[in-house]
Design a protein around this motif. Sequence first.
Motif, mmCIF file in Angstrom:
data_model
loop_
_atom_site.group_PDB
_atom_site.id
_atom_site.type_symbol
_atom_site.label_atom_id
_atom_site.label_comp_id
_atom_site.label_asym_id
_atom_site.label_seq_id
_atom_site.Cartn_x
_atom_site.Cartn_y
_atom_site.Cartn_z
ATOM 1 N N ASN A 79 -2.105 20.011 -35.703
ATOM 2 C CA ASN A 79 -1.029 19.158 -36.188
ATOM 3 C C ASN A 79 -0.360 18.360 -35.080
ATOM 4 O OD1 ASN A 79 0.098 21.323 -34.902
ATOM 5 N ND2 ASN A 79 1.490 21.904 -36.557
ATOM 6 N N GLY A 80 -0.925 18.372 -33.867
ATOM 7 C CA GLY A 80 -0.380 17.570 -32.776
ATOM 8 C C GLY A 80 -0.805 16.118 -32.908
ATOM 9 N N SER A 81 -0.055 15.239 -32.283
ATOM 10 C CA SER A 81 -0.336 13.805 -32.414
ATOM 11 C C SER A 81 -1.550 13.376 -31.601
ATOM 12 C CB SER A 81 0.892 12.999 -31.957
ATOM 13 O OG SER A 81 1.089 13.128 -30.555
ATOM 14 N N GLY A 82 -1.819 14.035 -30.476
ATOM 15 C CA GLY A 82 -2.901 13.602 -29.604
ATOM 16 C C GLY A 82 -2.634 12.264 -28.934
ATOM 17 N N PHE A 83 -1.387 11.808 -28.980
ATOM 18 C CA PHE A 83 -1.033 10.499 -28.414
ATOM 19 C C PHE A 83 -1.074 10.575 -26.883
ATOM 20 C CE2 PHE A 83 2.288 7.492 -26.926
ATOM 21 C CZ PHE A 83 1.700 6.318 -27.379
ATOM 22 N N THR A 84 -1.596 9.532 -26.264
ATOM 23 C CA THR A 84 -1.678 9.492 -24.808
ATOM 24 C C THR A 84 -1.365 8.089 -24.310
ATOM 25 O OG1 THR A 84 -3.118 9.871 -22.889
ATOM 26 C CG2 THR A 84 -4.162 9.020 -24.875
ATOM 27 N N HIS A 85 -0.728 8.008 -23.162
ATOM 28 C CA HIS A 85 -0.522 6.704 -22.527
ATOM 29 C C HIS A 85 -0.454 6.881 -21.018
ATOM 30 C CE1 HIS A 85 4.022 7.242 -22.293
ATOM 31 N NE2 HIS A 85 3.687 8.141 -23.197
ATOM 32 N N ASN A 86 -0.863 5.833 -20.321
ATOM 33 C CA ASN A 86 -1.005 5.860 -18.867
ATOM 34 C C ASN A 86 -0.519 4.524 -18.323
ATOM 35 O OD1 ASN A 86 -2.043 5.733 -16.196
ATOM 36 N ND2 ASN A 86 -3.666 7.167 -16.714
ATOM 37 N N HIS A 87 0.329 4.579 -17.303
ATOM 38 C CA HIS A 87 0.875 3.361 -16.712
ATOM 39 C C HIS A 87 0.798 3.459 -15.191
ATOM 40 C CE1 HIS A 87 2.538 2.507 -20.708
ATOM 41 N NE2 HIS A 87 2.895 3.786 -20.708
ATOM 42 N N PHE A 88 0.361 2.383 -14.574
ATOM 43 C CA PHE A 88 0.224 2.365 -13.116
ATOM 44 C C PHE A 88 0.605 0.977 -12.615
ATOM 45 C CE2 PHE A 88 -2.218 1.479 -9.272
ATOM 46 C CZ PHE A 88 -1.935 2.591 -8.493
ATOM 47 N N ILE A 89 1.533 0.947 -11.675
ATOM 48 C CA ILE A 89 1.955 -0.319 -11.091
ATOM 49 C C ILE A 89 1.876 -0.199 -9.572
ATOM 50 C CG2 ILE A 89 4.414 0.319 -11.155
ATOM 51 C CD1 ILE A 89 4.969 -2.696 -11.686
ATOM 52 N N SER A 90 1.298 -1.200 -8.952
ATOM 53 C CA SER A 90 1.145 -1.192 -7.497
ATOM 54 C C SER A 90 1.526 -2.557 -6.943
ATOM 55 C CB SER A 90 -0.290 -0.852 -7.106
ATOM 56 O OG SER A 90 -1.191 -1.835 -7.581
ATOM 57 N N MET A 91 1.861 -2.551 -5.669
ATOM 58 C CA MET A 91 2.277 -3.782 -5.011
ATOM 59 C C MET A 91 1.564 -3.897 -3.669
ATOM 60 S SD MET A 91 6.128 -5.048 -3.971
ATOM 61 C CE MET A 91 6.301 -3.886 -2.623
ATOM 62 N N ASN A 92 1.234 -5.108 -3.297
ATOM 63 C CA ASN A 92 0.739 -5.419 -1.965
ATOM 64 C C ASN A 92 1.751 -6.321 -1.289
ATOM 65 O OD1 ASN A 92 -1.855 -4.269 -1.292
ATOM 66 N ND2 ASN A 92 -2.647 -5.398 -3.062
ATOM 67 N N ALA A 93 2.073 -6.027 -0.052
ATOM 68 C CA ALA A 93 2.978 -6.890 0.691
ATOM 69 C C ALA A 93 2.624 -6.789 2.164
ATOM 70 C CB ALA A 93 4.434 -6.494 0.466
ATOM 71 N N GLY A 94 2.619 -7.911 2.838
ATOM 72 C CA GLY A 94 2.288 -7.907 4.256
ATOM 73 C C GLY A 94 2.881 -9.098 4.963
ATOM 74 N N ALA A 95 3.112 -8.884 6.240
ATOM 75 C CA ALA A 95 3.654 -9.968 7.074
ATOM 76 C C ALA A 95 2.878 -10.056 8.378
ATOM 77 C CB ALA A 95 5.134 -9.730 7.354
ATOM 78 N N GLY A 96 1.564 -9.857 8.271
ATOM 79 C CA GLY A 96 0.735 -9.970 9.460
ATOM 80 C C GLY A 96 0.642 -8.682 10.230
ATOM 81 N N LYS A 97 1.769 -8.169 10.688
ATOM 82 C CA LYS A 97 1.768 -6.960 11.494
ATOM 83 C C LYS A 97 1.980 -5.692 10.667
ATOM 84 C CE LYS A 97 1.185 -9.212 15.292
ATOM 85 N NZ LYS A 97 -0.102 -9.106 16.020
ATOM 86 N N ILE A 98 2.636 -5.835 9.536
ATOM 87 C CA ILE A 98 2.909 -4.678 8.686
ATOM 88 C C ILE A 98 2.419 -4.976 7.271
ATOM 89 C CG2 ILE A 98 4.683 -3.207 7.666
ATOM 90 C CD1 ILE A 98 6.361 -3.587 10.097
#
Length: 1014
Positions: A303-322
Amino acid sequence: MKKQLHLIFLLCVLPFGMLWAQQKNISGKVTTEDGVPIPGVTISIKGHLNALTQTDGEGTYSVEANTGDILLFASMGYANAERTVGDQNTMNVMLQDDQTNLDEVVVVGYGTQKKVNLTGAVSTVSAEQLEKRPVVSTSNALQGIAPGVTVTSQSGAPGGDAGQIRIRGINSFGGSDSQPLVMIDGVAGSMDNVDANLIESISILKDAASAAIYGSRAANGVILITTKRGKDQFGVTYRGYTGWQEATFIPEVTDGNTFMKVFNDANMNDNGSVIYSEKDFEDFNRLYAENPDNFDWQKAILNGSGFTHNHFISMNAGAGKIRVAPSLGYVSQDGLINNTGFKRYTFRNNMDINPSDKLNIRFDLSAINTNRLQIANEGTVWNYLGRMPTNIPIRVANGLWSEGWVKNNPVAFIEDGGNRKVNNLELIGNLSINYKPFDWLSISGMAAPRYRTRNIHDFSKAVMTYYEDGNEAGTAAPSTELTESAYRYFNGSYLFQTTAQKSFNDHNLTLMVGASRETYDEKYLMGYRRDFTYDTYEVLNAGANTETKDNAGNQFQWLLVSTFGRFNYDYKGRYLLEANLRYDGSSRFSKANRWAAFPSFSAGWRISEEPFMENLRSQINQLKIRGSWGKLGNQNIGTTYQPYIETLELDGISLGGVVNQMIGLNTMANPNLLWEETTMSGLGLDATLFNHFTFTFDWYKKHTDGILLKLYIPELHGKAKPFQNAAKVQNQGWEASLRYDNQFGDLKLGIGANISDVRNKILDMNGMVDGTLLRQQEGYAINSIFGYQSDGLYQSQEEIDNGPTQFGNLKPGDIRYKDIAGDFDEAGNAIPDGRITDADKVIIGSTMPRYTYGFNLDLGYKGVRLSAFLQGVAKADGYLNSHYVIPAVSSSAIKPWQLDYWTEENRDASLPRVSITSTNNTQNSDFWMRSAAYLRLKNLQLGYEIPKSWLGNSKIGGIFIYANGQNLFTKTNFYEGYDPEINYNAGANDGVSLGAGNFYPQVKVYTFGLDFKF
C-alpha cells in the motif's frame, strides 16, 4: 613563531593574489568539419597540470593564456587538436571526427595513462553512460556494463538496493571480504555514497598488472572513481527526475476457496479426513462477499506509494587561478509498503587553486547524510506476502487485527509494529598539493580524513491480535523492545608520491614512487530495554528498568603503512613494459607476518605501429596484444579486525554459593595467520578497426591461497578450533567486448555488447567440507548447492516397495531420490545400498553465474535520443524451498502454479502430492532447484534536446527532457513470482542465502526527467 605565522599567511593569500596576474584572453568556437558546434570540449595548456575549461552548448570558450602557450583541444570521438597562442585574441578550432579515441586518457592507480599504452586489463565507464541510467545506488549502474564485472542486487528496497560486486569471480569464502576496493579521488570509500551525477569516470582494475599497486587490498579488484571538477567558466546545471516504482515479481496467490480445497486434499492424503467443512466454505463466501478487500493481503501490504524523486544542482565557476565546482543532491524514495522510505542529502565542493603553472592545490569537501526508514522486522512482512492464508481476514469485528498466521499479521506489523531508523553521516576532506618543479618531475602529497557516524534506532512493538469473537489471541513478539546502536568511524589517508617522466630519442620512461599511511578507528555503543508501559514513547528510559536491560560497547583499530612504485617504458609507443611493486605492513597481523610484497609485470606490443602495418592503418587503426602476471593480497580476512587474536570471554563461576566473575579464552588463537594471496596471469587483445569498431578480449587465470578454514585439532586442548590459512580457490575465464560507433548525417548510432565467462573451483580444503544446502567442497565452485538427486515421482505402492528406503510414510505422488551411495565394487564404483541417507547427497548446482553479458544501443537523430540496455546472466542455479514453492507447507497460501500437484487423476503433475506432514518431499534436492539465468531490459530511455534556436539569445545552454524505465522486462525460467537474483544476499555469509524468499522485491522504476544547463 612570527616567521611561522607569516609563512602561513602567505600560503593562504598567495592563491588569491595570483588571480590578478596579467594574461591574454583567448576566445573562440570549436566545431566539426561541417561547422556544427561541439559542446564539452576540454581545453588545457599542454604540459600544465589542469584543464582550463570546456566549451559550452554553443561550442564557445574563453581562457586565459600566455603568448607561446600551446592549447590542447580534446573531446571523445574527435582527434585532439593543438594551437599555439600568438598575437590573436580569437581562435576558432575545427576537430576531425575520430572514433578510435587513441588519445583517450584512463585513470589508473595513482595516476593516468593513455588507453593505447595500457598493458593491464582496465574497463572504463564514462559520465555519459551513467547519465543514461538514473540510479540511487551507483553500484547498480555497473551491472552488465563492463565485461568480467558481475553485479547482483537482491532487493529494490529504498536505501537497501546496493549491488554486490564481484570482479572475475569469487576468491574467498568463510567470511573474508570479497568486495573490490573502491577509491574515490584517491580515498577509500563506498561508491553508493557517491551521487552518480558527480562522477566524471570510473575505472575498473581487473587484473594484477593494473591492481597490484594497491597491494594487500586488491585481490578482489579495484574500482577508481573520479569526480567532476570545476572549469574556467561559469555554468549551472540541474538534473532531476520524478517517478514511481512497482515490484518486478510478486507471487500471485489463489482465493480462499482454493486454499481450503487444497488443504482438504492434503489432510485427506495424510489422515483420510478434511479440515474445512461445507459450512466453513459458506461462512467464508459470505464474509468475502461483504468485504473482499479484507481478504486481499497483498493489496493491503503493498500500500506504499513507491513515489521517487531525485534532484541535483551543480555550479562551475572559475577565475583562471581558482576553480570551484559546488553541488547539492537530494534523493527521496517511498517504499512499496507504508512507513518505509529513504532520503539522501549530498553536498560536495571540488576546488582547484593554481597559484602558478607549476603548482596545483586541490581542496575537496563532501558531506553525505542518509536516512532510511523501515518497519521493524521488515523481512517478516515479505515472508508473509505470498504466505498468508487467503481464507483469513485482515481485521475482525470492530476493526481489530486478526490473528493472521499464528499471531503474525503483516498488515498490523506495517501499521503498528514499530520501526527501524538508520542514519548515516559522512564527512570527507581531501587536500592535495601537486608541485611540478620541472617539466619531467611531479611531486604530490595528500591528506584525506574521513569521518562517519551510523545511528540505528530499532523499535519493535508487540501487536495484539484478536479472534473473530473479539477476544485477545495474543502477540507474535513477547514484548515491546528498543535497541539503540551508535557507531563512529574515522579513517585517515595520507599519501606522498613523485613521478618522473623522461624521453630520449624514441625511448619514453616514467617512474612513480610513493608511500601511504592509512588509519582506521571504529567505536560502538549499544543500549537495550524492553517492556514499555507507553509504547509510543520511543526512548530507552521509557523501558523497564529491570535485569532485562542491556548495554555493550567496543572499539577497533587498524593501521596500514605502504610503499609502492611503478615503472613504465615504451619504445616509439610500440613496445610497452610496466612493473609495479607494493610493500604493505598491516597491524591486522602479528609482527612476524605483518609485511608482504605484491609485485606485477606486464608488457604490450602495439602491432599497428609497426612499419609493416602502414598500408593497413586505415583498416586496422589499433592492434595491441598484452600479457601480465602479478600477486595481490586480501587483508580483510575473517570477521574481526585482528584475526590472529581471539577475544577473551567474560563469564561467571559459582564458588561457595558466591558467583565470581572470570575471564576465559574459549577459542584458540593463531598468531601465524596471513593475508590471503592471489596470483593472477592473463593475456589480452585490443583492436580498433575501420575507425568505428573497437574490440577487446581477455583471458585470465587466478589462484588464491591461504583462505581461512577451521581445521581439526585434538579435543585435549579444550578450546574451539582456530582459523588457519588452508584453502585454495581458482578462477579461470575470458571476457570480450565489441563496440560500433558511427554517424550518418544527423543520425548517430552506437551498438555495444560484452560477455564474460568465469569457472570457479575450490582446489583444496584439506579434505574438509562445509555447509548443508549451501556447500563448500573441493572440486566444485564456491557456494554450490548440495542435495539429493530426484528421479521423478512414485506412481504406485509397488514402485515404493521396490525402491530404496526414504523419509517418513511414503505414498504414491512422493518424490523418488536416486540411491547412489553404498559399498564400492572392485573398480571403485558405488553400489546402491537401498537406503537414502546423507551419503546420497551430491553437488546439484552452482549459484555462481557462469556467463554474464550486456547489450546496449544508442541512437541520436537531431534532438531525439534513444538508449536501451539489456543485461543478463546464463548458466546459474537458484533454489527455493519450504512454503515458497512446496504446496500446503506451513498452512501457506497456494499459488496458481502449485495446483498442478499429483493425484490419481493427475499422474503427470509437475509437483508431488500435497501433504501437511510429509518429510520426504521437503528434503533438499534438485527437484526444487531452478535455473536463475535471465535476460533483463535493464534500462530504456527516450529523450529530446530542445533546439538551440528555440531558446533564442537566452543564457540557457541546453534543455533535455526524457522518460526512463528500469527493469521493464525480465525473461527467466525461475519460479513464478520471484526474481532470479533473490538468492544473492550481500548481508549473508559469502554473499548468498538459499531457500528463502523473504526479501523486498526488485522494482521497476518509471521516471520523467529534465536536464537544464545555464
